[in-house]
Scaffold this motif. Structure first.
Motif, mmCIF file in Angstrom:
data_model
loop_
_atom_site.group_PDB
_atom_site.id
_atom_site.type_symbol
_atom_site.label_atom_id
_atom_site.label_comp_id
_atom_site.label_asym_id
_atom_site.label_seq_id
_atom_site.Cartn_x
_atom_site.Cartn_y
_atom_site.Cartn_z
ATOM 1 N N LYS A 117 0.832 -1.219 0.000
ATOM 2 C CA LYS A 117 0.000 0.000 0.000
ATOM 3 C C LYS A 117 0.861 1.262 0.000
ATOM 4 N N GLN A 118 1.884 1.244 0.837
ATOM 5 C CA GLN A 118 2.762 2.414 0.918
ATOM 6 C C GLN A 118 3.500 2.657 -0.390
ATOM 7 N N VAL A 119 3.931 1.579 -1.045
ATOM 8 C CA VAL A 119 4.600 1.723 -2.346
ATOM 9 C C VAL A 119 3.634 2.310 -3.368
ATOM 10 N N ASN A 120 2.373 1.853 -3.328
ATOM 11 C CA ASN A 120 1.366 2.403 -4.245
ATOM 12 C C ASN A 120 1.134 3.889 -4.001
ATOM 13 N N GLN A 121 1.142 4.260 -2.712
ATOM 14 C CA GLN A 121 1.003 5.690 -2.386
ATOM 15 C C GLN A 121 2.153 6.504 -2.966
ATOM 16 N N MET A 122 3.371 5.934 -2.872
ATOM 17 C CA MET A 122 4.530 6.625 -3.435
ATOM 18 C C MET A 122 4.412 6.755 -4.944
ATOM 19 N N ILE B 155 12.980 14.101 -19.084
ATOM 20 C CA ILE B 155 13.329 13.490 -17.779
ATOM 21 C C ILE B 155 12.299 12.434 -17.381
ATOM 22 N N SER B 156 11.008 12.724 -17.625
ATOM 23 C CA SER B 156 9.977 11.760 -17.210
ATOM 24 C C SER B 156 10.092 10.446 -17.977
ATOM 25 N N ARG B 157 10.470 10.566 -19.316
ATOM 26 C CA ARG B 157 10.649 9.340 -20.085
ATOM 27 C C ARG B 157 11.741 8.466 -19.453
ATOM 28 N N ASN B 158 12.812 9.136 -19.018
ATOM 29 C CA ASN B 158 13.927 8.397 -18.406
ATOM 30 C C ASN B 158 13.532 7.739 -17.086
ATOM 31 N N ILE B 159 12.717 8.465 -16.327
ATOM 32 C CA ILE B 159 12.333 7.950 -15.007
ATOM 33 C C ILE B 159 11.213 6.910 -15.122
ATOM 34 N N THR B 160 10.170 7.208 -15.934
ATOM 35 C CA THR B 160 9.000 6.329 -15.986
ATOM 36 C C THR B 160 9.309 4.956 -16.569
ATOM 37 N N LEU C 34 9.387 -1.464 -12.153
ATOM 38 C CA LEU C 34 9.142 -1.658 -10.729
ATOM 39 C C LEU C 34 7.651 -1.862 -10.450
ATOM 40 N N THR C 35 6.825 -1.042 -11.093
ATOM 41 C CA THR C 35 5.376 -1.127 -10.892
ATOM 42 C C THR C 35 4.829 -2.465 -11.372
ATOM 43 N N LYS C 36 5.321 -2.947 -12.498
ATOM 44 C CA LYS C 36 4.846 -4.207 -13.057
ATOM 45 C C LYS C 36 5.101 -5.372 -12.113
ATOM 46 N N VAL C 37 6.334 -5.398 -11.545
ATOM 47 C CA VAL C 37 6.672 -6.479 -10.633
ATOM 48 C C VAL C 37 5.854 -6.393 -9.354
ATOM 49 N N ILE C 38 5.708 -5.185 -8.819
ATOM 50 C CA ILE C 38 4.961 -5.019 -7.562
ATOM 51 C C ILE C 38 3.494 -5.379 -7.765
ATOM 52 N N ASN C 39 2.916 -4.958 -8.908
ATOM 53 C CA ASN C 39 1.523 -5.300 -9.198
ATOM 54 C C ASN C 39 1.333 -6.798 -9.340
ATOM 55 N N LYS C 40 2.303 -7.469 -9.957
ATOM 56 C CA LYS C 40 2.212 -8.932 -10.083
ATOM 57 C C LYS C 40 2.283 -9.601 -8.728
ATOM 58 N N MET C 41 3.116 -9.030 -7.860
ATOM 59 C CA MET C 41 3.250 -9.606 -6.507
ATOM 60 C C MET C 41 1.963 -9.447 -5.717
ATOM 61 N N THR C 42 1.316 -8.271 -5.842
ATOM 62 C CA THR C 42 0.075 -8.032 -5.101
ATOM 63 C C THR C 42 -1.098 -8.817 -5.687
ATOM 64 N N SER C 43 -1.068 -9.066 -7.004
ATOM 65 C CA SER C 43 -2.165 -9.820 -7.618
ATOM 66 C C SER C 43 -2.021 -11.319 -7.421
ATOM 67 N N ILE D 21 16.170 1.101 -5.162
ATOM 68 C CA ILE D 21 14.879 0.531 -4.805
ATOM 69 C C ILE D 21 14.724 -0.875 -5.403
ATOM 70 N N ALA D 22 15.112 -1.001 -6.666
ATOM 71 C CA ALA D 22 15.008 -2.302 -7.326
ATOM 72 C C ALA D 22 15.886 -3.350 -6.639
#
Length: 890
Positions: free
Chosen positions: A177-182, A204-209, A215-224, A246-247
């Motif tokens: 939940k906290q990661v999702n908030q971040m 810059i956003s292209r580089n970061i996103t 990261l989001t894909k892995v976390i979403n798979k873990m939560t699902s 973080i990774a």
């Protein structure tokens, strides 16, 4: 060079440097703090979970150690018990400091209270047990007071472990939940940055996103898929910035979770693998085949300890083994790495092995391992197995941890399989001895039949012509020589049967006693099927004992080595004996059973009561066995004087007529059935079992008593067997039997083929605290008899030969009675008894001789050597207890 997000912002645009740099720094700090908090929570939960599991193991161990001490009074169990209780207190205190939830704190406090209560109770139990506390009472106290505490400890630790697992799962959800908030905060800050500077924001956003998407894909798979822990992928980030950190933190967490899950799954898989295995070699091979690749090893050997004195560890199974033949490779304690690991009882882990240490080969080549691990396996403080593993890579800590956990499982399994194999070997040995005895008996019977044929041929030659007198005399001399040879063969047969009796009865004695104890299942720890198995072993052993007794009785009768002990016998008691013994059997087959005795018969007659009862038992047993419906009648009456020529000078003859409505016997087979090993139906597929010795022994016994047995029968209608006995007048025979003989012999009563001996002085309380010395070279008999006598609260000391028996007696002058085995190496029972009787202080000490030899002269030799009394193996428990009571309170 590490090019962080803040540096990119400063280089790209100074206008948003302070805003985006500050927000990025705050985001990174918050993320690190969340990650650290999550790691701290997971580590603390893992420590608590491990502590709780080990507390559960210690609770079981200290209960087992106390049980072991109560059963054996071995001080090593006492040392283990105290150590386990202390370790539990330490773990409970440590866990109490880690637990933060009030509910869990209460459970941990309850654990401490229960463990202290367990300590207080077992201290009180041990104080009473070492004083004047009966073992049975100690066992009851243990079961009623201590075992429930141990059970409650196990239940509490299980619930606590389950709660910790729930909290760990909740922590994972909260972290997600906290990661999702971040994520949402990051998106918000990204939008603000785009509004400030669209072009710079896009770059810059292209580089970061891109990296955040991974990261989001892995976390979403873990939560699902929270239950699919083993499929958590690694996050790959190409840049060296905060997202990379973080990774990496996530990857480390995922790796730790995978390792713990793999560890638990592997232990569970190995535990289920042992089912259905009944021999050590199969167990060792399956274990080494499974565990070697499981821990990443390329070579493995499974060593098992053999022998009681030399105690070498021999290899019985291997994985990728290319050395000597299996079984040749063995080590003593302290010999080589394997022996050293067994001696020190610790795992030895070697790395950077030399090139020529060992070769791991395949079809295309060979290589030297770089890592070697030798793991000793303990059971009840003793190393029984050593496992050797080698790998082309270094063993990981998680693999070493897995081996330590698996060693506890395999130790218990090896002990269980070894015990099962020992019982099976004993049964096979008993069966082989029985078959050998049967073969010898058949051979002797063939010799007897050949001699009978020769005698018949000689008689025919004598009747045919008087002119063959000279030839007849020569044949007669040859026959006399054959008779001498037959007498010699009979002597050899008697000696052979006596020795064979000893060889069969010694293992049979402990087998019957222990099988009976298992069948009683007093502790209630056996399944119904296991109790049936034990009862079957006990009944089969009794059947084997009956066969041995029948063969020995026949041999004694044929060799003239049976004495007739005349005594005053009450006819009503004989009838009562038959009534009690056979009415339950008749009722079971729904047969009518009655006993009639004429009023005008004398109240007593002089005869051998044991032989009389044996004949009646055989006749009634046959009547019930061969009768499917109808009735069985035993009629005791006067017989006509002229019925038998052998009894024509006797004034009064009493007859025991046993009539049935069974299958009957044809006229031509009515003589055959009285021959040894013969029955009316002599085919191998006959309906009714038996050895065919009963009627042969019965006729011989009847003749020894001065009587005879006659049979009248019609096939399909039934048979009547009549025992005729003369009534002698005895004026000078002793009418009273001594108390010792009455108590030792007892009154034998048989019910569903089980024998009970009712003693005249069966008062168990009189045996409390009496010290018994057992001298026997067979530890199985020592163990069986010790178990029985200790249940009567008697103190037992023992020795394995005559010489040691005298030494033990000198060290224990307060011994009240000695149970002395006769057949022992070096110094046998006769020599030992004679040596003890030469010591003035032991002239009157009761000594009861126990021997598996059952010939007539054995009892006389025991008494002449100085024994107080004599009892043959297998020993009936109640008869032995009765005899001990008589001699302790004579």
């Amino acid at each position: 060079m590490r090019f962080t997000i803040s540096k990119k912002m400063i280089v790209g645009f100074l206008s948003v440097a302070l805003f985006f740099g500050g927000t990025s720094g705050a985001f990174f700090y918050y993320l690190s703090k969340v990650n650290d908090s999550y790691s701290e929570i997971m580590d603390r939960r893992a420590i608590i979970l491990n502590n709780v599991k080990y507390i559960q193991v210690l609770a079981y161990k200290q209960t087992s150690s106390l049980r072991g001490y109560l059963l054996t009074e071995n001080l090593e169990f006492m040392i283990d018990l105290k150590a386990e209780n202390t370790d539990m207190n330490k773990l409970i205190d440590e866990t109490s400091k880690l637990v933060t939830e009030s509910e869990q704190e209460a459970v941990v406090i309850k654990l401490g209270e229960l463990n202290r209560e367990f300590h207080t109770n077992y201290e009180e139990l041990l104080e009473n047990f070492e004083g004047d506390f009966e073992q049975e009472a100690a066992t009851d106290y243990f079961i009623n007071e201590l075992l429930p505490i141990g059970t409650e400890l196990s239940s509490l630790t299980t619930s606590l472990a389950e709660r910790q697992q729930i909290l760990m799962d909740a922590a994972r959800v909260e972290n997600t939940k906290q990661v999702n908030q971040m994520e949402r905060m990051l998106v918000l800050f990204s939008v603000l940055a785009i509004l400030l500077n669209i072009i710079i924001g896009l770059i810059i956003s292209r580089n970061i996103t891109n990296n955040l998407s991974k990261l989001t894909k892995v976390i979403n798979k873990m939560t699902s898929e929270p239950n699919n822990i083993m499929e958590i992928p690694q996050i790959e980030v190409n840049t060296k910035d905060e997202i990379y950190d973080i990774a990496q933190a996530f990857n480390n967490m995922a790796h730790s979770i995978k390792e713990n899950s793999w560890l638990e799954t592997s232990v569970a898989e190995m535990a289920t693998m042992y089912q259905g295995i009944h021999d050590l070699q199969t167990l060792g091979q399956q274990f080494i085949n499974k565990v070697t690749p499981l821990v990443g090893a390329n070579y493995g050997v499974f060593y098992v300890k053999h022998g009681t004195s030399e105690q070498r560890f021999h290899s019985i199974a291997a994985y990728a083994y290319n050395g000597r033949e299996m079984g040749e490779c063995g080590f003593r304690y302290g010999e080589g790495i394997v022996g050293q690991a067994a001696l020190e009882k610790r795992t030895i882990h070697l790395t950077d092995l030399p090139e020529n240490y060992i070769q791991i080969t395949s079809g295309v080549g060979a290589a030297s391992p770089v890592s070697l691990m030798v793991i000793p396996v303990e059971f009840e403080g003793e190393v029984s197995v050593v496992i050797e593993l080698a790998s082309l890579k270094k063993f990981k800590p998680i693999q070493v941890t897995l081996m330590k956990q698996l060693s506890n499982q395999i130790g218990i399994t090896v002990k269980s399989v070894s015990g099962r194999m020992q019982i099976e070997n004993l049964l096979i040995e008993s069966k082989a001895l029985t078959e050998e005895l049967q073969s010898q008996s058949e051979e002797l019977q063939l010799q007897h039949e050949e001699l009978t044929k020769m005698n018949e041929k000689l008689e025919e030659q004598y009747k045919s012509s008087e002119q063959k007198t000279i030839e007849l005399n020569e044949t007669k001399m040859e026959l006399e020589e054959n008779a001498k040879q037959l007498e010699l063969n009979s002597k050899y047969k008697s000696e052979f049967l006596a020795n064979m009796s000893h060889e069969l009865r010694s293992p049979l004695n402990s087998l019957l006693i222990l099988a009976n104890l298992l069948a009683e299942n007093k502790e209630g720890n056996l399944t119904e099927q296991q109790v049936i198995f034990a009862d079957t072993i006990f009944k089969s052993g009794n059947d084997l004992l009956q066969l041995i007794n029948e063969v020995l009785d026949l041999s004694k009768i044929e060799s003239g080595k049976i004495d007739i002990n005349l005594e005053k016998v009450n006819l009503k008691n004989v009838c009562l004996f038959a009534e009690r013994q056979f009415r339950p059997l008749a009722k079971q087959k729904e047969l009518k059973f009655s006993i009639e005795i004429d009023d005008k018969l004398p109240e007593y007659l002089w005869t051998d009561q044991l032989r009389l009862q044996q004949v009646i038992s055989n006749l009634l047993s046959n009547a019930i066995k061969f009768t499917e419906k109808g009735e069985i009648t035993m009629h005791v009456h006067h017989a006509k004087i002229a019925t038998h020529p052998s009894t024509k000078n006797i004034k009064t003859i009493v007859a025991f007529s046993i009539k049935d409505t069974g299958i009957g016997i044809s006229k031509e087979k009515q003589t055959l059935i009285f021959q040894a090993f013969q029955q009316g139906d002599g085919t191998t597929s006959r309906k009714y079992g038996g050895t065919g010795l009963g009627l042969s022994i019965s006729r011989e016994n009847a003749q020894l008593l001065g009587g005879e047995i006659e049979v009248e029968s019609v096939p399909g209608k039934g048979s009547t067997f009549t025992l005729y006995l003369p009534i002698y007048e005895k004026n000078n025979l002793q009418e009273a039997v001594s108390l010792r003989e009455e108590a030792a012999t007892g009154l034998e009563m048989i019910n569903e083929n089980e024998q009970e001996v009712i003693s005249l002085h069966k008062v168990d309380s009189l045996l409390n605290g009496k010290k018994i010395l057992i001298v026997d070279d067979d530890m199985r008999n020592i163990f069986a008899i010790t178990t029985i006598l200790e249940s009567k609260n008697m103190k037992i000391v023992f020795a394995e030969n005559g010489k040691n028996g005298i030494n033990v007696l000198m060290k224990n002058p307060d011994v009240d009675l000695i149970l002395m085995d006769i057949m022992m190496p070096e110094m046998d029972g006769y020599e030992t008894i004679s040596a003890i009787r030469k010591m003035p202080e032991y002239v009157d000490l009761p000594i009861i001789a126990l021997t598996a030899k059952a010939m007539k002269m054995d009892k006389n030799k025991c008494i002449e050597a100085g024994a107080s009394d004599y009892i043959s193996k297998p020993v009936f428990i109640d008869q032995l207890i009765s005899l001990i009571q008589v001699w302790l309170y004579r």
